[in-house]
Write an enzyme that holds these catalytic residues in place. Structure first.
Site, PDB file in Angstrom:
ATOM      1  N   ASP A 244       0.863  -1.180   0.000  1.00 39.31           N
ATOM      2  CA  ASP A 244       0.000   0.000   0.000  1.00 39.31           C
ATOM      3  C   ASP A 244       0.900   1.232   0.000  1.00 39.31           C
ATOM      4  OD1 ASP A 244      -1.958   1.876   0.261  1.00 39.31           O
ATOM      5  OD2 ASP A 244      -2.710   1.188   2.192  1.00 39.31           O
ATOM      6  N   SER A 326      -4.422   8.110   9.276  1.00 40.97           N
ATOM      7  CA  SER A 326      -3.958   7.186   8.245  1.00 40.97           C
ATOM      8  C   SER A 326      -3.023   7.868   7.256  1.00 40.97           C
ATOM      9  CB  SER A 326      -5.145   6.618   7.499  1.00 40.97           C
ATOM     10  OG  SER A 326      -4.734   5.714   6.512  1.00 40.97           O
ATOM     11  N   SER A 342      -1.176   2.285   6.694  1.00 38.98           N
ATOM     12  CA  SER A 342      -2.091   1.741   5.702  1.00 38.98           C
ATOM     13  C   SER A 342      -3.519   1.800   6.204  1.00 38.98           C
ATOM     14  CB  SER A 342      -1.711   0.290   5.368  1.00 38.98           C
ATOM     15  OG  SER A 342      -2.688  -0.321   4.540  1.00 38.98           O
TER      16      SER A 342
END
Length: 439
Positions: A244, A326, A342
Site C-alpha cells: 500500500d 492514516s 495503511s
C-alpha cells in the site's frame, strides 16, 4: 541531529509479553558439554543490542540456520534478541548463542507458518480479517473485525481451528479495518486528503515523496492546499495487492525536499535512512488527529483483507490511530523511517491494530532513497556467516533504532475522517508539517 523528546501520549497495550518469553528462553541448557566429564563452559551472556542491530543480527542468523530458523523478536527492555529454532541441532543452537542471541526452541518452522497463512488466504479471505506471523508465540495471529459475523465468522473460525491451536489463534477486534482516503491535513487530490509520508529522491536525483497507495490510486495529482494548484504527480501506486504505497514526483524539479521532519513546537528530526521492522521494536506514529503515539511492532508480513481488496506484506503494530491519522509515518526515535500507515481498527481510547507499509519495500519498488539511501548505518560486529559461524553479532551502540519520519503531517485516509478545516503552513516540498497535533 536535533530532535524533541517524544512524549508518550497514550497507554501502550501489549508491550510486556516478550520479556516473559525471553526470561524463560534464557534458561535453555548449554551446548558443547566437555568430553572429559568436566563442567561445560558457561554460555556467553546475550549481547545488549539496539533494535536495528538486533534485526540485522537476526537476518544473518537466519541465513546460517536455513530451515531451522523460525523467526526472531526483540525485547526492548532487556535489549536482547530471541531467535526461534526448530529441531535439536546443538551446533546451530550454540552458534546462535555465541552470536549474542537468546535461543528458543519452537515447534513451527517458517515454512509451516507460511503454509498456514496460505491456507487462510485460500479458504478465508474475508473483508475485515487479517493475519500475521507472531514469533513471540510461534503462531499465526488472526484478527477479525466487528463486521465479520454469521457464516463469515464461522468460516474463518473453522479454518483457524483446522490449522490447530499450536499453529494459529483468532481474536475479535471491536473496530473495523478501513482504508478510506479522507481525514488528513497534508495533501489533497481528487476530493481526498492524505498525508505525505517521506520526502525522497528518485533514481535520477529528482525530488518526490512517498504516501499511501490507496491515495495514489484515488487521484493522479496532489496539492499542498485544499483547492490549490497541484504540486506533485503520481508516478507509481500499489493498492491493493503487494503493498500500500505510492510515489509522487514534485512537478517543480527544483523543489527542496530534505530528509528533515517537523514534529511540532519548532522541533525537527533528520531522517538518516530507512530500516526494517523487528517484532518487539518500539515505534512511534505521527498523525494529524492524535499527534505522537507510541507502541511496538507485533507482527510482520501481515495480510489485511480490506473492503477494497487484500494487501500483503504489511507491518502489524499495537500503536493506536484514529480517523485522520492514516497515511502518517511510522518511525523510531533516532532517525530511521519504518513504515507508512495503511489502515487498521480501534482508536486511542480502546486500542486496536494498525498496519503499515514497510518503507524499505516501497523504496525498492519505486527506485528511490531517503537521506543517503542507507538501511540503518552501522555494522553488526565482526561475526561472519561465510565460515560456518554466525560470529559475535556485535552491537550497533546507541542509536539507529529510529528517527522520526513524519515528513509532512496530514494523513492518508485509512481511517476515513472528516474533511474539515486544515492547517497548511509550510510547503509540502520543504518537509514542513502541514498537520495539526490534536492528540
Amino acid at each position: 541531529m536535533s530532535h524533541k523528546r517524544i512524549p508518550k501520549r497514550k497507554i501502550v497495550f501489549a508491550g510486556g509479553g516478550a520479556a516473559a518469553v525471553v526470561a524463560a528462553a534464557i534458561l535453555l541448557p548449554q551446548a558443547n558439554a566437555s568430553q572429559t566429564g568436566s563442567d561445560p563452559s558457561p554460555a556467553p551472556a546475550p549481547k545488549s543490542l539496539s533494535a536495528l542491530s538486533a534485526g540485522d543480527l537476526a537476518s544473518r542468523i537466519a541465513t546460517r540456520l536455513g530451515p531451522a530458523f523460525a523467526g526472531a523478536y526483540y525485547d526492548q527492555d532487556r535489549r536482547q534478541v530471541t531467535v526461534n529454532v526448530v529441531g535439536d541441532d546443538s551446533d546451530l543452537r550454540a552458534e546462535v548463542t555465541r552470536a549474542g542471541a537468546v535461543v528458543r526452541s519452537v515447534k513451527n518452522s517458517t515454512a509451516q507458518l507460511k503454509s498456514a497463512a496460505m491456507t487462510l488466504r485460500q479458504q478465508a479471505t474475508i473483508p475485515g480479517t487479517a493475519w500475521a506471523v507472531d514469533p513471540t508465540t510461534n503462531r499465526i495471529q488472526v484478527t477479525a473485525d466487528r463486521t465479520v459475523t454469521g457464516d463469515e465468522w464461522d468460516r474463518i473460525e473453522s479454518t483457524v481451528e483446522s490449522l490447530g491451536a499450536d499453529t494459529a489463534r483468532i481474536k475479535k477486534s471491536a473496530g473495523e479495518f478501513k482504508t478510506v482516503a479522507a481525514g488528513g491535513d497534508a495533501i489533497f487530490g481528487g476530493g481526498a486528503r492524505c498525508s505525505l509520508g517521506f520526502n525522497v529522491i528518485d533514481g535520477n536525483g529528482a525530488p518526490g515523496f512517498l504516501t499511501a497507495g490507496h491515495c495514489g490510486v484515488a487521484a493522479a495529482e496532489w496539492s499542498d492546499a485544499a483547492g490549490g494548484a497541484p504540486v506533485g504527480t503520481v508516478q507509481q501506486a500499489t493498492f491493493p495487492g503487494d503493498g500500500d504505497f505510492a510515489f509522487v514526483s514534485y512537478d517543480d524539479a527544483t523543489t527542496q525536499a530534505p530528509s528533515t521532519v517537523d514534529t511540532g513546537d519548532g522541533q525537527t528530526v533528520e531522517i538518516t535512512g530507512a530500516a526494517e521492522a523487528t517484532v518487539g521494536q518500539a515505534v512511534i506514529r505521527m498523525g494529524s488527529t492524535t499527534g505522537l503515539n507510541d507502541g511496538s511492532v507485533t507482527g510482520l508480513d501481515a495480510t489485511v483483507n480490506y473492503a477494497e481488496g487484500t494487501v500483503t506484506g504489511l507491518i502489524q503494530t499495537d500503536v493506536c490511530a484514529e480517523p485522520g491519522d492514516s497515511g502518517g509515518p511510522l518511525f523510531t526515535a533516532d532517525g530511521n523511517a519504518i513504515g507508512l500507515t495503511s489502515g487498521g481498527s480501534g482508536d486511542c481510547t480502546v486500542g486496536g491494530e494498525t498496519f503499515f507499509q514497510p518503507v524499505t519495500t516501497a523504496l525498492a519498488a519505486v527506485g528511490a532513497q531517503i537521506g543517503d539511501g542507507s538501511v540503518g548505518d552501522g555494522s553488526v560486529g565482526d561475526g561472519s556467516v561465510g565460515d560456518g559461524s554466525v560470529g559475535d553479532g556485535g552491537d550497533l551502540g546507541a542509536g539507529n533504532d529510529g528517527g522520526t519520519a513524519q515528513n509532512d503531517g496530514g494523513n492518508a485516509g485509512g481511517y476515513g475522517g472528516d474533511a474539515g478545516d486544515s492547517n497548511d503552513e509550510g510547503a509540502v516540498g520543504h518537509g514542513e508539517s502541514a498537520a495539526t497535533e490534536n492528540g
